[in-house]
Design an enzyme around this catalytic site. Structure first.
Site, PDB file in Angstrom:
ATOM      1  NE  ARG A   1      -3.933  -2.147   2.260  1.00 18.95           N
ATOM      2  CZ  ARG A   1      -3.912  -3.457   2.011  1.00 18.95           C
ATOM      3  NH1 ARG A   1      -2.739  -4.082   1.883  1.00 18.95           N
ATOM      4  NH2 ARG A   1      -5.029  -4.143   1.904  1.00 18.95           N
TER       5      ARG A   1
ATOM      6  CB  SER B   1     -10.275  -6.759   1.433  1.00 19.05           C
ATOM      7  OG  SER B   1      -8.952  -7.146   1.731  1.00 19.05           O
ATOM      8  CD  GLN B   2      -4.749  -8.603  -2.515  1.00 22.64           C
ATOM      9  OE1 GLN B   2      -4.831  -9.000  -3.687  1.00 22.64           O
ATOM     10  NE2 GLN B   2      -3.812  -9.042  -1.684  1.00 22.64           N
TER      11      GLN B   2
ATOM     12  CG  ASP C   1      -3.670 -13.748   4.478  1.00 21.04           C
ATOM     13  OD1 ASP C   1      -4.235 -14.506   3.663  1.00 21.04           O
ATOM     14  OD2 ASP C   1      -3.202 -12.645   4.159  1.00 21.04           O
TER      15      ASP C   1
ATOM     16  CE  LYS D   1      -6.762 -14.968   0.905  1.00 19.40           C
ATOM     17  NZ  LYS D   1      -6.513 -13.517   0.994  1.00 19.40           N
TER      18      LYS D   1
ATOM     19  NE  ARG E   1      -2.861 -19.188   1.451  1.00 24.35           N
ATOM     20  CZ  ARG E   1      -2.585 -17.918   1.611  1.00 24.35           C
ATOM     21  NH1 ARG E   1      -3.372 -17.147   2.354  1.00 24.35           N
ATOM     22  NH2 ARG E   1      -1.515 -17.380   1.038  1.00 24.35           N
TER      23      ARG E   1
ATOM     24  CE  LYS F   1       2.291 -14.684  -2.400  1.00 22.84           C
ATOM     25  NZ  LYS F   1       2.276 -13.915  -3.660  1.00 22.84           N
TER      26      LYS F   1
END
Length: 411
Positions: free
Chosen positions: A15, A156-157, A296, A323, A327, A393
């Site tokens: 962000r 939410s991204q 997450d 994701k 997951r 990552k």
């Protein structure tokens, strides 16, 4: 007690990179996360023509409120969901032709809610192969702005990308959200936009973003709460104590609420103004918990769940299926191979007590699989991983870092 200095937050770093690129002036990001995701995001900005100077402890970004300097660019977003969702929205507010692609893993993940919203705002956008997925091409002529509806129930991204792009639109932006997941990540976005000079109005499910742009900032990046979850869980599992400085009562990240789950299971938790400490008590209780807003950390809890004294049921986590991998099923599959009884549904998983057998964990290229089951490996010697380096990552060197903490604890 171990002091665990986890790296900077991926969510905050991504962000901050967007906001700094959009701001008027030069911003300095202090202690940003250096990982494949954030490196890919910074490289994407550079490809678009932004000036990014990366030092060992701080990054300097020269903002361009008018948009990318490059008139044309091809941006590869690697495995990063943040880059794949945020950068097209940033570029769309500029002027030029920009193509965005990513890894095969990221190509499988959806971007349709974002791109449909951009199209409704008049952005000329084409999905080059599968509709609703990368690769995509944006032919940007600036964005007038206006009012839109958005379904952010998968990520939410999508909402964050549009909120951050809103001040770059001529008339600002009004978003009515029809579904949302991971609300704390949106709260991070709003707080950071405020720090960069934009106050977003909110009335229930409607967000009002004024036009006018951002002001450059000197911005400290707080430690990553999702990464901290592994060390908090390890402390609870092993009866040791872990303190993470920089994650206190004013922390932005909702994933710090994972310690509340550990407290319900029997761990001792102390949060001060500038740190959080978790101490294991030698027991873990079963529970039922809704993890929609901290999904997450779902794999972290799933991996240690067999060591609880009763079933652990995790609910309302459908979004974890889209994701880096599915997951929910990846956790279930690994646990079953360890000999643990597991049931799953569309948006839930229930894990029963047991003694996991040492097996090779299938990471599915997902950093959170590797790190979560590394924690469970404290009680399951001989656990190995088919792709241990997928942690690069978000947490390069995780395994060495975790080994050092284990050595400090003597476990």
């Amino acid at each position: 007690m171990s002091i665990v200095a986890v790296p900077g937050s991926k969510s905050v770093t991504a962000r901050a990179l967007f906001l700094a690129a959009a701001a008027d002036g030069v911003s300095v990001l202090r202690r940003p996360l250096v990982s494949d995701d954030t490196d890919g995001f910074a490289a994407g900005l550079e490809t678009l023509g932004y000036e990014v100077e990366r030092g060992p402890d701080a990054w300097r970004i020269t903002g361009r409120p008018a948009g990318p300097a490059a008139a044309e660019a091809e941006v590869h977003c690697r495995d990063a969901g943040t880059a794949s969702r945020f950068l097209p929205a940033l570029a769309a507010a500029g002027h030029g032709t920009y193509r965005f692609d990513a890894s095969a893993q990221m190509r499988r993940r959806p971007v349709a809610p974002l791109t449909e919203a951009l199209r409704s705002l008049g952005v000329d956008l084409t999905h080059d192969e599968a509709e609703g997925h990368l690769p995509l091409t944006v032919v940007a002529h600036g964005i007038k702005g206006g009012a839109i509806d958005l379904d952010a129930s998968l990520s939410s991204q999508f909402l964050t990308a549009l909120l951050m792009a809103g001040p770059l639109m001529a008339e600002g932006l009004r978003i009515r959200v029809t579904g949302i997941v991971s609300v704390p990540y949106v709260e991070i976005t709003l707080a950071m936009m405020r720090r960069f000079g934009v106050e977003v109005g909110r009335d229930g499910d409607t967000f009002a973003v004024p036009p006018g742009g951002y002001r450059a900032q000197d911005y400290p990046v707080e430690p990553d709460a999702s990464a901290a979850s592994y060390f908090f869980a390890a402390a609870a599992l092993s009866g040791r104590s872990a303190t993470v400085p920089g994650l206190g009562t004013d922390a932005l990240q909702g994933d710090l609420r994972f310690v509340d789950v550990l407290a319900r299971m029997g761990a001792e938790v102390e949060t001060t103004a500038d740190a959080t400490t978790v101490t294991g008590t030698g027991r873990l209780s079963g529970l039922t918990v809704n993890m929609r807003d901290i999904s997450d950390t779902m794999p972290t809890l799933a991996a240690i769940a067999p060591f609880a004294d009763g079933p652990v049921r995790i609910e309302d986590v459908y979004n974890t299926r889209v994701k880096e991998c599915d997951r929910l099923e990846a956790c279930a599959g690994n646990l079953r191979r360890q000999g643990i009884r597991v049931e799953t549904g569309r948006d839930w998983i229930e894990i029963h007590p047991g003694t996991p057998a040492p097996v090779e964990i299938a990471c599915h290229g997902d950093h959170r699989m590797a790190m979560s089951f590394a924690v469970a490996g404290l009680r399951t010697p001989g656990t190995t991983f088919d792709d241990p380096e997928c942690v690069r990552k978000t947490f390069p060197g995780f395994h060495e870092f975790f080994a050092a903490v284990r050595a400090d604890w003597g476990v």
